[in-house]
Design a protein around this motif. Structure first.
Motif, mmCIF file in Angstrom:
data_model
loop_
_atom_site.group_PDB
_atom_site.id
_atom_site.type_symbol
_atom_site.label_atom_id
_atom_site.label_comp_id
_atom_site.label_asym_id
_atom_site.label_seq_id
_atom_site.Cartn_x
_atom_site.Cartn_y
_atom_site.Cartn_z
ATOM 1 N N ASP A 110 -55.316 58.285 121.398
ATOM 2 C CA ASP A 110 -55.131 56.917 121.898
ATOM 3 C C ASP A 110 -54.270 56.050 120.983
ATOM 4 O OD1 ASP A 110 -56.805 56.524 119.754
ATOM 5 O OD2 ASP A 110 -58.431 55.567 120.886
ATOM 6 N N GLY A 111 -53.756 56.638 119.889
ATOM 7 C CA GLY A 111 -52.887 55.899 118.987
ATOM 8 C C GLY A 111 -53.582 55.338 117.760
ATOM 9 N N GLU A 112 -54.900 55.393 117.698
ATOM 10 C CA GLU A 112 -55.607 54.909 116.511
ATOM 11 C C GLU A 112 -55.196 55.735 115.293
ATOM 12 O OE1 GLU A 112 -60.124 54.672 114.607
ATOM 13 O OE2 GLU A 112 -59.868 55.066 116.759
ATOM 14 N N ILE A 113 -54.935 55.058 114.170
ATOM 15 C CA ILE A 113 -54.549 55.765 112.945
ATOM 16 C C ILE A 113 -55.810 56.320 112.294
ATOM 17 C CG2 ILE A 113 -53.443 55.590 110.679
ATOM 18 C CD1 ILE A 113 -51.758 53.293 111.809
ATOM 19 N N PHE A 114 -55.951 57.619 112.370
ATOM 20 C CA PHE A 114 -57.126 58.326 111.857
ATOM 21 C C PHE A 114 -57.017 58.537 110.350
ATOM 22 C CE2 PHE A 114 -59.102 62.436 110.750
ATOM 23 C CZ PHE A 114 -60.408 62.203 111.162
ATOM 24 N N ALA A 115 -55.795 58.814 109.881
ATOM 25 C CA ALA A 115 -55.603 59.158 108.478
ATOM 26 C C ALA A 115 -54.132 58.994 108.118
ATOM 27 C CB ALA A 115 -56.054 60.595 108.220
ATOM 28 N N TYR A 116 -53.847 59.210 106.836
ATOM 29 C CA TYR A 116 -52.471 59.308 106.347
ATOM 30 C C TYR A 116 -52.358 60.572 105.512
ATOM 31 C CZ TYR A 116 -51.360 54.463 107.596
ATOM 32 O OH TYR A 116 -51.116 53.287 108.279
ATOM 33 N N GLU A 117 -51.218 61.245 105.646
ATOM 34 C CA GLU A 117 -50.926 62.290 104.676
ATOM 35 C C GLU A 117 -50.261 61.617 103.484
ATOM 36 O OE1 GLU A 117 -48.899 66.671 104.002
ATOM 37 O OE2 GLU A 117 -48.834 65.760 106.003
ATOM 38 N N MET A 118 -50.774 61.923 102.299
ATOM 39 C CA MET A 118 -50.275 61.319 101.063
ATOM 40 C C MET A 118 -49.201 62.235 100.490
ATOM 41 S SD MET A 118 -52.598 58.900 101.202
ATOM 42 C CE MET A 118 -53.060 58.092 99.687
ATOM 43 N N LEU A 119 -47.981 61.748 100.418
ATOM 44 C CA LEU A 119 -46.840 62.568 100.013
ATOM 45 C C LEU A 119 -46.218 62.012 98.731
ATOM 46 C CD1 LEU A 119 -45.405 62.846 103.608
ATOM 47 C CD2 LEU A 119 -46.444 64.713 102.320
ATOM 48 N N SER A 120 -46.186 62.831 97.693
ATOM 49 C CA SER A 120 -45.664 62.390 96.399
ATOM 50 C C SER A 120 -44.142 62.426 96.381
ATOM 51 C CB SER A 120 -46.206 63.281 95.278
ATOM 52 O OG SER A 120 -47.610 63.158 95.167
ATOM 53 N N ARG A 121 -43.560 61.358 95.870
ATOM 54 C CA ARG A 121 -42.129 61.289 95.617
ATOM 55 C C ARG A 121 -41.959 60.923 94.138
ATOM 56 N NH1 ARG A 121 -42.621 63.617 99.642
ATOM 57 N NH2 ARG A 121 -41.766 63.127 101.702
ATOM 58 N N PHE A 122 -40.777 61.126 93.597
ATOM 59 C CA PHE A 122 -40.622 61.004 92.153
ATOM 60 C C PHE A 122 -39.379 60.195 91.771
ATOM 61 C CE2 PHE A 122 -42.366 65.021 93.551
ATOM 62 C CZ PHE A 122 -43.605 65.036 92.935
ATOM 63 N N VAL A 123 -39.460 59.577 90.601
ATOM 64 C CA VAL A 123 -38.302 58.884 90.036
ATOM 65 C C VAL A 123 -38.164 59.296 88.580
ATOM 66 C CG1 VAL A 123 -38.477 56.886 91.576
ATOM 67 C CG2 VAL A 123 -39.685 56.864 89.373
ATOM 68 N N ASP A 124 -36.942 59.141 88.031
ATOM 69 C CA ASP A 124 -36.739 59.407 86.611
ATOM 70 C C ASP A 124 -36.962 58.125 85.819
ATOM 71 O OD1 ASP A 124 -34.435 57.856 86.870
ATOM 72 O OD2 ASP A 124 -33.088 59.585 86.934
ATOM 73 N N LYS A 125 -36.672 58.142 84.529
ATOM 74 C CA LYS A 125 -36.952 56.988 83.681
ATOM 75 C C LYS A 125 -36.079 55.787 84.006
ATOM 76 C CE LYS A 125 -38.875 59.643 79.864
ATOM 77 N NZ LYS A 125 -38.799 59.994 78.425
ATOM 78 N N ASP A 126 -34.992 56.013 84.732
ATOM 79 C CA ASP A 126 -34.124 54.916 85.154
ATOM 80 C C ASP A 126 -34.424 54.444 86.568
ATOM 81 O OD1 ASP A 126 -32.667 54.918 82.738
ATOM 82 O OD2 ASP A 126 -31.479 56.615 83.438
ATOM 83 N N GLY A 127 -35.463 55.023 87.168
ATOM 84 C CA GLY A 127 -35.845 54.643 88.518
ATOM 85 C C GLY A 127 -35.081 55.350 89.614
ATOM 86 N N ASN A 128 -34.266 56.336 89.263
ATOM 87 C CA ASN A 128 -33.519 57.089 90.267
ATOM 88 C C ASN A 128 -34.434 58.104 90.957
ATOM 89 O OD1 ASN A 128 -30.959 55.880 89.536
ATOM 90 N ND2 ASN A 128 -31.040 57.145 87.685
ATOM 91 N N ARG A 129 -34.277 58.246 92.257
ATOM 92 C CA ARG A 129 -35.139 59.143 93.024
ATOM 93 C C ARG A 129 -34.855 60.604 92.699
ATOM 94 N NH1 ARG A 129 -35.118 58.538 99.443
ATOM 95 N NH2 ARG A 129 -35.706 56.435 98.776
ATOM 96 N N ILE A 130 -35.930 61.381 92.583
ATOM 97 C CA ILE A 130 -35.837 62.830 92.433
ATOM 98 C C ILE A 130 -36.564 63.440 93.625
ATOM 99 C CG2 ILE A 130 -36.316 64.829 90.972
ATOM 100 C CD1 ILE A 130 -36.605 62.917 88.616
ATOM 101 N N PHE A 131 -35.865 64.218 94.406
ATOM 102 C CA PHE A 131 -36.467 64.770 95.616
ATOM 103 C C PHE A 131 -37.420 65.923 95.276
ATOM 104 C CE2 PHE A 131 -32.672 62.644 97.213
ATOM 105 C CZ PHE A 131 -33.195 61.965 98.310
ATOM 106 N N PRO A 132 -38.447 66.127 96.093
ATOM 107 C CA PRO A 132 -39.422 67.194 95.829
ATOM 108 C C PRO A 132 -38.790 68.575 95.697
ATOM 109 C CG PRO A 132 -40.267 65.708 97.502
ATOM 110 C CD PRO A 132 -38.840 65.300 97.256
ATOM 111 N N ASP A 133 -37.705 68.828 96.467
ATOM 112 C CA ASP A 133 -37.090 70.158 96.394
ATOM 113 C C ASP A 133 -36.319 70.366 95.096
ATOM 114 O OD1 ASP A 133 -34.985 68.467 96.906
ATOM 115 O OD2 ASP A 133 -34.164 69.610 98.569
ATOM 116 N N VAL A 134 -36.245 69.326 94.266
ATOM 117 C CA VAL A 134 -35.699 69.448 92.912
ATOM 118 C C VAL A 134 -36.834 69.461 91.891
ATOM 119 C CG1 VAL A 134 -34.280 68.322 91.142
ATOM 120 C CG2 VAL A 134 -33.522 68.335 93.530
ATOM 121 N N MET A 135 -37.811 68.575 92.101
ATOM 122 C CA MET A 135 -38.904 68.406 91.144
ATOM 123 C C MET A 135 -39.783 69.655 91.059
ATOM 124 S SD MET A 135 -40.027 65.963 89.130
ATOM 125 C CE MET A 135 -41.494 65.448 88.218
#
Length: 334
Positions: A110-135
């Motif tokens: 019925d569209g009710e939000i039952f849950a969320y999948e928690m997905l980790s993403r990453f950044v380096d020390k300068d705040g630049n994104r690092i994708f999971p397929d690299v990390m």
């Protein structure tokens, strides 16, 4: 004593050397007060020592048939040592400040939000994104999969407070990254209890279910979660799954149909057969069936009519840095 699999402290690196090489280098290394332990044609040292040893072996052209091992992981050819060194950047990022949690909604029919999948993403020390397929490959090359998996689990548990009180959190874990459930998972479960969140809101999801070889080890992990009041899910389930008996033995509360079998399920008879097989298994032990990777309204309508309990995919929302402020998604407007 810290577990060598989870800690980000210095590594122990072991080299497998034949008699000729070992006899040739032993005196040289001893004279230089080289940190080492030699046993049964194997030499173990720390990382700096390993770098010096590899430099010496290459300079003296003694690299034939030499292998190295990080802690107690798989043996690798010496040619891979440079890749191991090049991935050292990942060591400095295995801390929570470099993780950015993303949330993807999982809805009821019925569209009710039952849950969320928690997905980790990453950044380096300068705040630049690092994708999971690299990390993740870099962490694996450094022998840091255990440490990365652990810190992602801990960070995900902390973020559950950001969800609405009735919503669950699907938190991924890699079974091969759990050396001993009682040791490796204690911090995770203790934190969840300390936050005073109902244990049933946590659903620990097996990543790469298809690739699990040691089913006894996986069962011990799932039993540990279950004994502490948590639930679990198996992902990527489909016709290629190793055995149906495996599912029947584990009796997971949640089964996720692999997105490969969701894509065009409304028109593909073979995929429909697999989807119905998953529903039969669900009914056999009272689980909930979740279809992941839903992208079209036609797929959703077919899966909903077939009887799936939960749905996840871009049709309902991509992973975002914040959970939705609303409690449901208007499926009529899709």
């Amino acid at each position: 004593m810290p577990c060598p699999h989870c800690t980000i402290a210095g590594q122990n690196i072991t080299f497998s050397l034949n008699d000729t090489i070992l006899n040739f280098i032993h005196k040289h290394l001893t004279q230089r007060d080289f940190p080492m332990n030699i046993h049964d044609h194997r030499l173990t040292t720390h990382e700096q020592g390993a770098r010096e040893l590899v430099d010496f072996l290459e300079a003296m052209d003694l690299t034939t048939d030499v292998e190295f091992q990080i802690n107690n992981y798989d043996w690798l050819p010496l040619a891979d040592f440079k890749d191991y060194q090049d991935a050292s950047w990942v060591d400095d990022l295995l801390f929570e400040p470099y993780i950015r949690m993303h949330f993807q909604p999982i809805i009821k029919p019925d569209g009710e939000i039952f849950a969320y999948e928690m997905l980790s993403r990453f950044v380096d020390k300068d705040g630049n994104r690092i994708f999971p397929d690299v990390m993740f490959p870099a962490a694996k090359m450094r022998g840091r999969t255990f440490a990365l998996d652990r810190i992602c689990r801990i960070h995900a548990v902390r973020q559950v407070k950001r969800l609405l009180p009735n919503q669950r959190a699907f938190i991924n874990f890699i079974p091969t990254a759990i050396y001993s459930p009682e040791f490796c998972l204690k911090t995770t479960t203790d934190l969840a209890h300390a936050l005073e969140i109902d244990s049933k809101r946590f659903v620990f999801e097996v990543v790469e279910t298809e690739q699990v070889k040691d089913t006894d080890h996986l069962q011990s992990i799932l039993k540990y979660y279950q004994d502490h009041g948590f639930q679990y899910a198996l992902d990527d389930v489909g016709s290629g799954y190793n055995t149906l008996n495996f599912l029947k033995e584990l009796k997971p509360p949640y089964i996720k149909l692999d997105l490969a079998f969701v894509r065009d399920v409304d028109t593909d008879v073979e995929k429909q057969r697999v989807a119905k097989e998953i529903l039969n298994l669900r009914d056999a032990f009272g689980a909930m069936a979740l279809a992941e990777g839903v992208e079209t309204i036609e797929e959703f309508h077919w899966l909903k009519q077939a009887g799936f309990d939960l749905f996840q995919g871009y049709l309902f929302g991509k992973p975002e840095s914040e959970p939705l402020i609303k409690s449901s998604i208007d499926i009529v407007a899709l």
